[in-house]
Motif scaffolding. Sequence first.
Motif, PDB file in Angstrom:
ATOM      1  N   GLU A  63       2.007   9.675  -6.040  1.00  0.00           N
ATOM      2  CA  GLU A  63       2.868  11.086  -5.866  1.00  0.00           C
ATOM      3  C   GLU A  63       3.735  11.126  -7.310  1.00  0.00           C
ATOM      4  O   GLU A  63       3.672  12.347  -7.751  1.00  0.00           O
ATOM      5  CB  GLU A  63       3.983  10.791  -4.875  1.00  0.00           C
ATOM      6  CG  GLU A  63       3.804  11.132  -3.543  1.00  0.00           C
ATOM      7  CD  GLU A  63       5.051  11.251  -2.820  1.00  0.00           C
ATOM      8  OE1 GLU A  63       6.092  10.801  -3.315  1.00  0.00           O
ATOM      9  OE2 GLU A  63       5.128  11.759  -1.683  1.00  0.00           O
ATOM     10  N   PHE A  66      13.710   6.238   6.540  1.00  0.00           N
ATOM     11  CA  PHE A  66      13.973   5.059   7.507  1.00  0.00           C
ATOM     12  C   PHE A  66      13.826   4.049   6.733  1.00  0.00           C
ATOM     13  O   PHE A  66      12.494   3.541   5.881  1.00  0.00           O
ATOM     14  CB  PHE A  66      12.815   5.247   8.437  1.00  0.00           C
ATOM     15  CG  PHE A  66      13.330   6.092   9.770  1.00  0.00           C
ATOM     16  CD1 PHE A  66      13.177   7.443   9.598  1.00  0.00           C
ATOM     17  CD2 PHE A  66      13.965   5.693  10.952  1.00  0.00           C
ATOM     18  CE1 PHE A  66      13.798   8.412  10.661  1.00  0.00           C
ATOM     19  CE2 PHE A  66      14.049   6.424  12.073  1.00  0.00           C
ATOM     20  CZ  PHE A  66      14.085   7.722  11.923  1.00  0.00           C
ATOM     21  N   TYR A  69       4.712   4.850   4.367  1.00  0.00           N
ATOM     22  CA  TYR A  69       4.893   6.117   3.567  1.00  0.00           C
ATOM     23  C   TYR A  69       5.707   7.026   3.873  1.00  0.00           C
ATOM     24  O   TYR A  69       6.828   7.836   3.812  1.00  0.00           O
ATOM     25  CB  TYR A  69       3.535   6.550   3.160  1.00  0.00           C
ATOM     26  CG  TYR A  69       3.596   7.880   2.410  1.00  0.00           C
ATOM     27  CD1 TYR A  69       3.035   8.946   2.783  1.00  0.00           C
ATOM     28  CD2 TYR A  69       4.200   7.986   1.139  1.00  0.00           C
ATOM     29  CE1 TYR A  69       3.070  10.253   2.282  1.00  0.00           C
ATOM     30  CE2 TYR A  69       4.031   9.362   0.473  1.00  0.00           C
ATOM     31  CZ  TYR A  69       3.534  10.286   1.117  1.00  0.00           C
ATOM     32  OH  TYR A  69       3.579  11.594   0.320  1.00  0.00           O
ATOM     33  N   ILE A  70       5.493   7.468   5.506  1.00  0.00           N
ATOM     34  CA  ILE A  70       6.024   8.238   6.352  1.00  0.00           C
ATOM     35  C   ILE A  70       7.666   7.878   6.518  1.00  0.00           C
ATOM     36  O   ILE A  70       8.462   8.549   6.302  1.00  0.00           O
ATOM     37  CB  ILE A  70       5.546   8.411   7.782  1.00  0.00           C
ATOM     38  CG1 ILE A  70       3.949   9.122   7.312  1.00  0.00           C
ATOM     39  CG2 ILE A  70       6.253   9.293   8.641  1.00  0.00           C
ATOM     40  CD1 ILE A  70       3.130   9.303   8.666  1.00  0.00           C
ATOM     41  N   LEU A  71       7.592   6.386   6.913  1.00  0.00           N
ATOM     42  CA  LEU A  71       9.113   6.162   6.922  1.00  0.00           C
ATOM     43  C   LEU A  71       9.861   6.169   5.861  1.00  0.00           C
ATOM     44  O   LEU A  71      11.046   6.769   5.934  1.00  0.00           O
ATOM     45  CB  LEU A  71       8.939   4.556   7.291  1.00  0.00           C
ATOM     46  CG  LEU A  71       8.800   4.205   8.842  1.00  0.00           C
ATOM     47  CD1 LEU A  71       8.390   2.523   8.983  1.00  0.00           C
ATOM     48  CD2 LEU A  71       9.274   4.568   9.921  1.00  0.00           C
ATOM     49  N   LEU A 120      -4.296  -0.385   6.038  1.00  0.00           N
ATOM     50  CA  LEU A 120      -4.244   1.256   5.827  1.00  0.00           C
ATOM     51  C   LEU A 120      -3.258   1.957   6.690  1.00  0.00           C
ATOM     52  O   LEU A 120      -2.283   2.768   6.238  1.00  0.00           O
ATOM     53  CB  LEU A 120      -5.592   1.580   5.918  1.00  0.00           C
ATOM     54  CG  LEU A 120      -6.527   1.282   4.779  1.00  0.00           C
ATOM     55  CD1 LEU A 120      -7.930   1.983   5.123  1.00  0.00           C
ATOM     56  CD2 LEU A 120      -6.138   1.833   3.458  1.00  0.00           C
ATOM     57  N   LEU A 165       0.280   4.021   5.819  1.00  0.00           N
ATOM     58  CA  LEU A 165       0.436   5.347   6.134  1.00  0.00           C
ATOM     59  C   LEU A 165       2.120   5.367   6.611  1.00  0.00           C
ATOM     60  O   LEU A 165       2.823   6.271   6.566  1.00  0.00           O
ATOM     61  CB  LEU A 165      -0.546   5.667   7.034  1.00  0.00           C
ATOM     62  CG  LEU A 165      -0.287   7.150   7.595  1.00  0.00           C
ATOM     63  CD1 LEU A 165      -0.246   8.442   6.493  1.00  0.00           C
ATOM     64  CD2 LEU A 165      -1.511   7.695   8.758  1.00  0.00           C
ATOM     65  N   PHE A 199       0.787  -1.136   0.083  1.00  0.00           N
ATOM     66  CA  PHE A 199      -0.075  -0.134   0.008  1.00  0.00           C
ATOM     67  C   PHE A 199       0.724   1.193  -0.095  1.00  0.00           C
ATOM     68  O   PHE A 199       0.396   2.183  -0.606  1.00  0.00           O
ATOM     69  CB  PHE A 199      -1.017   0.008   0.998  1.00  0.00           C
ATOM     70  CG  PHE A 199      -2.134   0.790   1.077  1.00  0.00           C
ATOM     71  CD1 PHE A 199      -2.249   2.136   1.731  1.00  0.00           C
ATOM     72  CD2 PHE A 199      -3.296   0.674  -0.036  1.00  0.00           C
ATOM     73  CE1 PHE A 199      -3.313   3.080   1.516  1.00  0.00           C
ATOM     74  CE2 PHE A 199      -4.055   1.307  -0.277  1.00  0.00           C
ATOM     75  CZ  PHE A 199      -4.111   2.556   0.439  1.00  0.00           C
ATOM     76  N   LYS A 217       9.511   8.669   3.675  1.00  0.00           N
ATOM     77  CA  LYS A 217       9.912  10.046   3.463  1.00  0.00           C
ATOM     78  C   LYS A 217      10.964  10.151   4.297  1.00  0.00           C
ATOM     79  O   LYS A 217      11.588  11.289   3.722  1.00  0.00           O
ATOM     80  CB  LYS A 217       8.729  10.969   3.787  1.00  0.00           C
ATOM     81  CG  LYS A 217       7.533  10.628   2.691  1.00  0.00           C
ATOM     82  CD  LYS A 217       8.002  11.498   1.459  1.00  0.00           C
ATOM     83  CE  LYS A 217       7.307  11.233   0.213  1.00  0.00           C
ATOM     84  NZ  LYS A 217       7.797  11.660  -0.873  1.00  0.00           N
ATOM     85  N   TYR A 218      10.950   9.840   5.427  1.00  0.00           N
ATOM     86  CA  TYR A 218      11.949  10.213   6.194  1.00  0.00           C
ATOM     87  C   TYR A 218      13.459   9.185   6.177  1.00  0.00           C
ATOM     88  O   TYR A 218      14.299   9.400   7.058  1.00  0.00           O
ATOM     89  CB  TYR A 218      11.645  10.064   7.815  1.00  0.00           C
ATOM     90  CG  TYR A 218      10.696  11.099   8.484  1.00  0.00           C
ATOM     91  CD1 TYR A 218       9.333  11.190   8.226  1.00  0.00           C
ATOM     92  CD2 TYR A 218      11.532  12.414   8.877  1.00  0.00           C
ATOM     93  CE1 TYR A 218       8.707  12.189   8.713  1.00  0.00           C
ATOM     94  CE2 TYR A 218      10.559  13.343   9.517  1.00  0.00           C
ATOM     95  CZ  TYR A 218       9.272  13.456   9.372  1.00  0.00           C
ATOM     96  OH  TYR A 218       8.539  14.277   9.625  1.00  0.00           O
ATOM     97  N   VAL A 243       1.687   2.100  -3.321  1.00  0.00           N
ATOM     98  CA  VAL A 243       0.505   2.746  -4.279  1.00  0.00           C
ATOM     99  C   VAL A 243       0.526   4.376  -3.938  1.00  0.00           C
ATOM    100  O   VAL A 243       0.387   5.353  -4.671  1.00  0.00           O
ATOM    101  CB  VAL A 243      -0.881   2.285  -3.698  1.00  0.00           C
ATOM    102  CG1 VAL A 243      -2.087   3.093  -4.028  1.00  0.00           C
ATOM    103  CG2 VAL A 243      -1.096   0.810  -3.980  1.00  0.00           C
ATOM    104  N   LEU A 244       0.927   4.557  -2.610  1.00  0.00           N
ATOM    105  CA  LEU A 244       0.975   6.143  -2.243  1.00  0.00           C
ATOM    106  C   LEU A 244       2.347   6.677  -2.998  1.00  0.00           C
ATOM    107  O   LEU A 244       2.148   7.866  -3.631  1.00  0.00           O
ATOM    108  CB  LEU A 244       1.404   6.237  -0.775  1.00  0.00           C
ATOM    109  CG  LEU A 244       0.064   5.626   0.246  1.00  0.00           C
ATOM    110  CD1 LEU A 244       0.249   5.935   1.632  1.00  0.00           C
ATOM    111  CD2 LEU A 244      -1.355   6.483  -0.296  1.00  0.00           C
TER     112      LEU A 244
END
Lengths: 504, 184
Positions: free
Chosen positions: A224, A437, A430-432, A423, A427, A216, A434-435, A219-220
């Motif tokens: 983008e 990690f 996706y955040i990991l 889900l 999320l 998932f 971006k940072y 997918v995010l």
Amino acid sequence: MIENLGSLFNGLASLMTLQNIAVCILGSVLGFVVGALPGLGCIAGVSLMLPLAFSLNPVAGIAMLGSIYYATMYGGAFSAILLNIPGDAPAVMTSLDGYPMARKGRPGQALFAAIISSCIGGIIGMLILTMFGPILAEWGLKFGPTEMAALMLLALSSIGWLMGDDPVKGIISAMFGLLIGYIGLDIYGTPRYTFGVMHLLGGLPFAAVGIGLFGFSQVLGMIEQRGQEIKTEVDASHLTIKGSLPSKEEVKRILPPALRSSFLGTMIGILPGAGATCSAFLCYAMQKFFHKKNREPMGSGAIEGVAASEAANNSACAGAFAPLLALGIPGSAVTAILLSALQVWGLKPGPLLFTNSPDFAWSTIASLFLSNLLTLVVAIIAIPFIIKILKVPVKFMIPCVTFICMIGAYSINNSMYGVWVMLISGLVGYILNKYKFPTSPVLLAFVLSTLFEENVRKALITSQGKIGIFFSRPISLVILLILAVLLVVPLIKSIVRKAKAPGK
Amino acid sequence: MNDSEENSVFPVESAEQEKQNDANAEKSAGETTAKKLLWIRQLLPAAFILMSIVWIYQGLTKFGFFDRLKGGTPAFMPILCASVMLVASVIALIRSFKEEKPVFHILCFIFLLLGGALIYLTKLIGLLPSLLIFVFIWVKVIEKSSWRSTLIVVGLMALIGYGLFQGILNVPFPNGLIYDTLFY
């Protein structure tokens, strides 16, 4: 030993009926599809087909279930390589190198490496089972909680190899994976870290976390990239059977890791509770140790990584049959289901199985050989159709992958709880990302968390709280020494290298 | 410049100077916004620190750390892991001041909210119909694909959902309130 080979050939001969071959092919196809679908995995595949298997005679029934078991391992690799959505836990290691290979325009080579290695792993595993099964099963019983805890620690340290450029972030990811793995009931049934949420009593389902973190979040990432011109190295010639074949050089690279992992994977598969996942981790770590520096680094598209993990998980499947058939002790959840199936047919696995029902016992082992080969054929036929997935435009991939992720997450427990977990994991993934990690250590640590804790606590109960037990038991001590060598040697090498080049 | 402009108390800027000033103002506004949002770099390490503290606190207060007879309490391993994570997160927090700010896409969060809304729609019309509607809307309305492509994609997903998962694998998907009311 030679007698066993003779019995094996007799078993193969008795298996060669139209019905048995047909059910093996059916099992291979179904298992392949089930393994490729996220959220299902081999346990779901085998248990869903039990009613059909019971309608057949014992030889045909166990042949079908064995085919499904093997084929799910093959199928899991396909979704891991093409979509970066591991079909089950062992395929996580395959996705680390398989998916980068697919993105670099070599999806067919990655798939062929996976299926060739799977076949090698399965055959070597079954040969070892045939010749040394009962002896290895006895050896496996010597592994108590102390030894298993040491082995799990070695497996967890293999995550350290995947920490990438920033070990601090890698450690955080691994610890995060362990902490979320501890949510729910502990080994004594004590609820912890549920924060009053009833659903969390059962913990977080692995498949939902895996689908979310890898699938998932993918997918995010695609969302983008909407509207941007995406450069991909995959062209039409790579998506044909001819363009997918590995070169001679690549086949030479596949063989050594496949052979090493097959032997180690079988040994690990024999250990009760270790399973294909642990086998894939440890063999991947072993391959990293042997990996040549002039090749692509492991984790960024090295064909050896795909070969090592796939050979390991298939050989572990074979190894899991050793305690089941020789001692009547299931080594994994799937073999526990197979044990119940055998009992329904009135057969009692154990030392007397080979004496009282030799035809059935050797037919079972022979069917596993046959299913391994049939699944190889099914997989090769499927490759040119399945790799066309890479030609699908992103605008269609987004809703389709979302659809499959959601129904896959629902199928885990037939509950919307799985979808919510998926889900939220998406999320988090996706955040990991971006940072910066790494997400692989999260999932790997999550898978091993409960097994590791269970064995550590059991070992401490045995020793009445004394940690010295890990050093006083010989097998545990050997494993910890291997771990120390694996951790200290690279450190010493880097210190020596820096000392030799002080001016740089 | 004409005489009136030369003699003006307030200096009159030329069009080019005005444009330059506008661009500079935009840039400094952007920089101010970026500086204001630099705290985002510390957000995730701080979240991990908070998580570690919660896990340690919950574990110590509810279960304790070690029981000699039982070989560690239920919080034994979690506290050990959370302690390691706390130390590593503090290091990551310190390092984060030198890192680049992560850039998020608002559409991803909207997509997640839609996913959550879809789950509520499931209660009304069932999971598979909700998902097929989502696929249809995405392909036809958002991506503006042709009817042919839309029907092919929706048909394929329906085949996988109803044919494979529900038909062959017997996964009991929820039918929703409307279906249950009408047919049960």
